[in-house]
Design an enzyme around this catalytic site. Structure first.
Site, mmCIF file in Angstrom:
data_model
loop_
_atom_site.group_PDB
_atom_site.id
_atom_site.type_symbol
_atom_site.label_atom_id
_atom_site.label_comp_id
_atom_site.label_asym_id
_atom_site.label_seq_id
_atom_site.Cartn_x
_atom_site.Cartn_y
_atom_site.Cartn_z
ATOM 1 N N LYS A 11 1.073 -1.229 -0.140
ATOM 2 C CA LYS A 11 -0.218 0.047 0.021
ATOM 3 C C LYS A 11 0.966 1.258 0.082
ATOM 4 O O LYS A 11 2.081 1.330 0.135
ATOM 5 C CB LYS A 11 -0.859 0.038 1.205
ATOM 6 C CG LYS A 11 -1.984 -1.131 1.213
ATOM 7 C CD LYS A 11 -2.821 -1.159 2.409
ATOM 8 C CE LYS A 11 -3.783 -2.156 2.515
ATOM 9 N NZ LYS A 11 -4.787 -2.274 3.378
ATOM 10 N N TYR A 49 -12.576 -2.108 -3.132
ATOM 11 C CA TYR A 49 -12.878 -2.434 -1.840
ATOM 12 C C TYR A 49 -14.317 -2.258 -1.950
ATOM 13 O O TYR A 49 -14.997 -1.881 -0.770
ATOM 14 C CB TYR A 49 -12.308 -1.214 -0.846
ATOM 15 C CG TYR A 49 -10.834 -1.604 -0.497
ATOM 16 C CD1 TYR A 49 -10.620 -2.714 0.330
ATOM 17 C CD2 TYR A 49 -9.885 -1.146 -1.230
ATOM 18 C CE1 TYR A 49 -9.288 -2.874 0.789
ATOM 19 C CE2 TYR A 49 -8.294 -1.117 -0.702
ATOM 20 C CZ TYR A 49 -8.254 -2.380 0.248
ATOM 21 O OH TYR A 49 -7.145 -2.503 0.609
ATOM 22 N N ASN A 112 -2.005 0.113 6.618
ATOM 23 C CA ASN A 112 -1.294 -0.910 7.188
ATOM 24 C C ASN A 112 -0.476 -1.873 6.198
ATOM 25 O O ASN A 112 -0.427 -2.839 6.302
ATOM 26 C CB ASN A 112 -2.563 -1.709 7.805
ATOM 27 C CG ASN A 112 -3.574 -2.011 6.783
ATOM 28 O OD1 ASN A 112 -3.427 -2.017 5.808
ATOM 29 N ND2 ASN A 112 -4.471 -3.061 7.363
ATOM 30 N N HIS A 115 -2.175 -5.408 1.480
ATOM 31 C CA HIS A 115 -3.305 -6.164 1.496
ATOM 32 C C HIS A 115 -3.134 -7.729 1.612
ATOM 33 O O HIS A 115 -1.845 -8.305 1.039
ATOM 34 C CB HIS A 115 -4.212 -5.634 0.219
ATOM 35 C CG HIS A 115 -5.237 -6.524 0.165
ATOM 36 N ND1 HIS A 115 -6.504 -6.300 0.736
ATOM 37 C CD2 HIS A 115 -5.630 -7.534 -0.668
ATOM 38 C CE1 HIS A 115 -7.345 -7.161 0.074
ATOM 39 N NE2 HIS A 115 -6.861 -8.142 -0.669
ATOM 40 N N GLU A 126 -9.288 -10.768 -6.945
ATOM 41 C CA GLU A 126 -8.334 -9.426 -6.823
ATOM 42 C C GLU A 126 -7.185 -9.533 -7.737
ATOM 43 O O GLU A 126 -6.716 -8.721 -8.477
ATOM 44 C CB GLU A 126 -7.972 -9.459 -5.331
ATOM 45 C CG GLU A 126 -9.195 -9.327 -4.322
ATOM 46 C CD GLU A 126 -8.890 -9.419 -2.921
ATOM 47 O OE1 GLU A 126 -9.775 -8.967 -2.006
ATOM 48 O OE2 GLU A 126 -7.988 -9.793 -2.456
HETATM 49 N N1 UDP Z 1 -9.597 -0.405 7.441
HETATM 50 C C1 UDP Z 1 -9.793 0.841 8.033
HETATM 51 N N2 UDP Z 1 -10.337 0.989 9.151
HETATM 52 C C2 UDP Z 1 -10.770 -0.199 9.800
HETATM 53 C C3 UDP Z 1 -10.828 -1.488 9.159
HETATM 54 C C4 UDP Z 1 -9.865 -1.302 8.101
HETATM 55 O O1 UDP Z 1 -9.312 1.747 7.312
HETATM 56 O O2 UDP Z 1 -11.455 -0.069 10.974
HETATM 57 C C5 UDP Z 1 -8.750 -0.520 6.180
HETATM 58 C C6 UDP Z 1 -7.557 -1.257 6.175
HETATM 59 O O3 UDP Z 1 -6.621 -0.661 5.215
HETATM 60 C C7 UDP Z 1 -7.625 -2.646 5.892
HETATM 61 C C8 UDP Z 1 -8.778 -2.309 4.696
HETATM 62 O O4 UDP Z 1 -9.472 -1.238 5.080
HETATM 63 O O5 UDP Z 1 -6.675 -3.287 5.357
HETATM 64 C C9 UDP Z 1 -9.805 -3.582 4.467
HETATM 65 O O6 UDP Z 1 -10.341 -3.947 5.707
HETATM 66 P P1 UDP Z 1 -10.426 -5.460 6.213
HETATM 67 O O7 UDP Z 1 -11.323 -5.491 7.259
HETATM 68 O O8 UDP Z 1 -10.754 -6.303 4.994
HETATM 69 O O9 UDP Z 1 -9.060 -5.617 6.896
HETATM 70 P P2 UDP Z 1 -7.988 -6.659 6.291
HETATM 71 O O10 UDP Z 1 -8.422 -8.047 5.378
HETATM 72 O O11 UDP Z 1 -7.018 -5.822 5.142
HETATM 73 O O12 UDP Z 1 -6.913 -7.237 7.167
HETATM 74 MG MG MG Z 2 -9.942 -8.178 3.991
#
Ligand code: UDP
Ligand code: MG
Length: 137
Positions: A11, A49, A112, A115, A126
């Site tokens: 990212k 997303y 974070n 992905h 994806e």
């Molecule tokens: N994210 C965020 N705030 C939150 C949860 C998720 O900004 O409270 C963002 C973060 O970049 C995350 C992405 O949205 O990686 C997708 O969320 P997901 O719950 O799918 O988390 P992941 O699968 O990436 O761990």
């Molecule tokens: Mg996810």
């Protein structure tokens, strides 16, 4: 059916650590099947997303994910989806285990670092978002 493939992208916050992150991925036993540096428009980030479109963080996430370059990759390894989720750690780096990519490189729950697909089906969807079959080796 498992494909033994997963999809990741580095990212925008982690774009200065392409080498270090890719090294961790390879040392964990993943083979890079496809890789490029590119950038998403806000609309493309929204499409990627779309599953989160009802979540409160969606608009910020789309703005963030289109704020700079990203490095999408298709990866291959036995048990790729689950093993990659273990390698990257929890969504919120504050909760990520020591030694995970997010613990080491992530700045926040939003920024974070990487992905990681959550299922074989989504890994396929994806990966196809960024790469044609002819780009996968
Ligand atoms: N994210 C965020 N705030 C939150 C949860 C998720 O900004 O409270 C963002 C973060 O970049 C995350 C992405 O949205 O990686 C997708 O969320 P997901 O719950 O799918 O988390 P992941 O699968 O990436 O761990
Ligand atoms: Mg996810």
């Amino acid at each position: 059916m498992t494909t033994n493939k997963t999809f990741t992208m580095i990212k925008p916050d982690a774009i200065g650590n392409i080498g270090a992150i890719t090294k961790m991925i390879e040392e964990a036993g993943f083979r890079v099947v496809a890789m490029k540096k590119t950038r998403l428009t806000p609309a493309q980030a929204g499409q990627f997303y779309a599953v989160h479109s009802e979540r409160p963080f969606y608009n910020d996430l789309c703005a963030y994910m289109s704020s700079g370059p990203i490095v999408p990759m298709i990866l291959e390894k036995e048990n790729a989806v689950l093993d990659f989720r273990t390698l990257i750690g929890a969504t919120n780096p504050a909760n990520a285990a020591d030694g995970t990519i997010r613990k080491i490189f992530a700045k926040s729950i939003e920024a974070n670092a990487v992905h990681g697909s959550d299922s074989d089906e989504n890994a396929g969807i994806e990966g196809s978002f960024f790469f044609s079959q002819l780009e996968q080796f």
